[in-house]
Design an enzyme around this catalytic site. Structure first.
Site, PDB file in Angstrom:
ATOM      1  NE  ARG A 113       0.916   9.677   6.172  1.00 44.10           N
ATOM      2  CZ  ARG A 113       1.606   9.119   7.211  1.00 44.10           C
ATOM      3  NH1 ARG A 113       1.800   7.787   7.177  1.00 44.10           N
ATOM      4  NH2 ARG A 113       2.169   9.895   8.053  1.00 44.10           N
TER       5      ARG A 113
ATOM      6  CB  THR B  19      -3.508   8.349   2.725  1.00 40.66           C
ATOM      7  OG1 THR B  19      -2.715   7.455   3.447  1.00 40.66           O
ATOM      8  CG2 THR B  19      -3.967   9.372   3.498  1.00 40.66           C
TER       9      THR B  19
ATOM     10  CE  LYS C  65      -6.405   2.325   7.030  1.00 38.73           C
ATOM     11  NZ  LYS C  65      -6.038   3.041   5.998  1.00 38.73           N
TER      12      LYS C  65
ATOM     13  CD  GLU D 181      -2.705   1.334   2.533  1.00 34.60           C
ATOM     14  OE1 GLU D 181      -2.945   2.323   2.938  1.00 34.60           O
ATOM     15  OE2 GLU D 181      -2.853   0.426   3.122  1.00 34.60           O
TER      16      GLU D 181
END
Length: 206
Positions: A45, A69, A129, A41
């Site tokens: 960011r 994200t 999640k 993943e």
């Protein structure tokens, strides 16, 4: 889409990556593969995220790359254009979920409450999640959610460590766990890829 979820179930542990230099992404992916990991993943960011996803998709195709994200449909599209196989978000953003589901793209939104879990169920999702997992109750929370939401599976992320990973993976409603300790930013920045391979191996032995 089913192939993506099969890959995730098989992987069981997904390294959550913050990467500052996209040029390091292929070597990072190869280091994780050497340690036995097959799903990664890359979080949005940093500004290097999309290019890192593109580099791994192009140079290390045996690695399944997720974009993490992801906060907007625009970020989701940028990730997909770069070659991401799935979209992961820290929260439940209906716009992002709809954007992905309308295009048959696997999406795993974050949930921290039963209300959010039900919202995802209404949108047709069967995997979400739990985030931030340890903060919102961790293993105890997942056990509590298993009763009313027996059909829902979870990818807990946030506070997962070698110490508590086995407790999470032992739960039948956990598909996989996300963890940032496997390839921390400092090791990537300093090209310590052998150490990352070893951390991956150790995680899969837990």
């Amino acid at each position: 889409m089913s192939t993506f979820y099969e890959s995730l179930n098989k992987a069981r542990v997904v390294p959550v990556i913050k990467i500052n230099d996209a040029a390091k992404a292929p070597q990072l992916a190869r280091a994780l593969l050497a340690g036995g990991m097959s799903v990664i993943e890359i979080t949005f960011r940093t500004g290097a995220a999309a290019e890192a996803i593109r580099a791994i998709s192009r140079e290390v195709p045996e690695m399944t790359v997720c974009a993490g994200t992801v906060l907007t449909p625009e970020q989701a599209q940028a990730a997909l254009d770069a070659g991401a196989a799935g979209i992961i978000s820290p929260g439940t953003n209906p716009e992002v979920v709809r954007y992905c589901t309308e295009r048959d793209i696997p999406v795993i939104p974050g949930c921290a409450t039963p209300t959010e879990v039900e919202s995802c169920m209404r949108m047709g999702l069967h995997l979400v999640k739990l985030f931030p997992a340890e903060v919102v109750g961790g293993v105890k929370m997942l056990k509590a959610l298993a009763g009313p939401y027996a059909q829902m599976r979870f990818m807990p992320t946030g506070g997962i460590s070698p110490q508590n990973l086995p407790d999470y993976l032992a739960l039948p409603n956990v598909a996989a766990c996300g963890g940032s300790w496997i390839a921390p930013e400092k090791l990537i920045d300093n090209d310590r890829f052998d150490e990352i391979s070893e951390l991956a191996r150790q995680a899969l032995l837990l």
